[in-house]
Design a protein around this motif. Sequence first.
Motif, short mmCIF file in Angstrom:
data_model
loop_
_atom_site.label_atom_id
_atom_site.label_comp_id
_atom_site.label_asym_id
_atom_site.label_seq_id
_atom_site.Cartn_x
_atom_site.Cartn_y
_atom_site.Cartn_z
N GLN A 1 0.73 -1.10 2.29
CA GLN A 1 -0.02 0.08 2.71
C GLN A 1 -0.18 1.09 1.58
O GLN A 1 -1.17 1.81 1.50
CB GLN A 1 0.67 0.73 3.92
N LYS A 2 0.80 1.11 0.65
CA LYS A 2 0.72 2.03 -0.49
C LYS A 2 -0.49 1.73 -1.37
O LYS A 2 -1.00 2.62 -2.07
CB LYS A 2 2.02 1.93 -1.31
N LEU A 3 -0.98 0.50 -1.35
CA LEU A 3 -2.16 0.13 -2.16
C LEU A 3 -3.38 0.97 -1.81
O LEU A 3 -4.30 1.10 -2.62
CB LEU A 3 -2.49 -1.36 -1.97
N PHE A 4 -3.38 1.56 -0.63
CA PHE A 4 -4.54 2.31 -0.15
C PHE A 4 -4.29 3.82 -0.14
O PHE A 4 -5.03 4.57 0.49
CB PHE A 4 -4.93 1.83 1.24
N ILE A 5 -3.24 4.25 -0.84
CA ILE A 5 -2.88 5.67 -0.89
C ILE A 5 -2.92 6.16 -2.33
O ILE A 5 -2.27 5.59 -3.20
CB ILE A 5 -1.47 5.89 -0.30
N LYS A 6 -3.67 7.20 -2.58
CA LYS A 6 -3.77 7.75 -3.93
C LYS A 6 -2.51 8.51 -4.29
O LYS A 6 -1.92 9.21 -3.46
CB LYS A 6 -4.98 8.69 -4.03
#
Length: 336
Positions: free
Chosen positions: A312-317
């Motif tokens: 999910q971190k892959l989609f958080i700036k």
Amino acid sequence: MGKVLCFGEILLRYSMGKNFPQQQDMSAYIGGAESNVALALANWNIPVGYCTALPDHFLSDTILAYYNKMGVDTSSIIKSGERIGTYYLNQGADVKNAGVIYDRKYSSFSQLKPSTINWEEVFEGVSWFHFTAIAPALNTNVAALCEEALIVATKKGITISLDLNYREKLWKYGLNPKQVMPKLADYAHVIMGNIWSAEKMLGIAIDPNLIASEKDPDLVEQARITSKEILARYPNCRTIANTFRFSEEESVKYFATLYQNGNIYKSETLFATNTIDKVGTGDCFMAGLIYGILHQKKSQQIVGFAAHAAYQKLFIKGDATTSKVDEIEQLIKQNE
């Protein structure tokens, strides 16, 4: 539940916009592997503190106010030196990318020396101590300071976790990781990294025939071999986790393994496109690992939660996750 204490350098990450310098749109993010773990745990309501060094000026005060607001205890942070360490990395790139530029020499943290931190005092109320291979990569003084902390933590019966982050550009002071990290790893109860960092830092060989295929079963088998060797060399260790992330153009493949009690557990293999920020995914996994162990979850649940949190971190700036526990658990249910 006692407090988790993370030790490492707070960094500022600068990322250039696509039209820099025609448009002067460089963004700044609070970063650092250990910092990302602390912020994730605080976000998941785990009592957590941070120990580092920062200069005594308004920017440090602003950063500390942010940490306090996010729920991270900053009472162990030392005001010393004159610089906050920085690094430069384009938005969306991996921190292991060859283009990363570190500017950490003479930072407040890098100038710490042995006996400058009262570990007996710092470890008051702490039940878990987390550090990474990035801190001892800076210089011999910081490496010695890490060992000081580990000695005191061990005497106090504190659980110790180590992330084998390998940053080739940081190991520039005459010693290679295999001369430093095995001694520090000997104190750890939980070791996380990947099969390649274990080879570079602990000297644990990889079977080239297993990894050549890049097939999940072969990689899991190498993770099992690596994990068993870590346990054989470091009897204090009880848990080993390995992450696997492969990027091809705009897509990412991700999964992880966990080795506990003689068994290996694999997360679901996850695929992502249109990712936003790869920085901090491993740190988010580490935080998920700590979270699962502290909550005494089953091994399969631990690796599943940590892997989905990292995914999910892959989609958080930015460098640290902002996902809540219920959001991660919802993602797990969607993929069941």
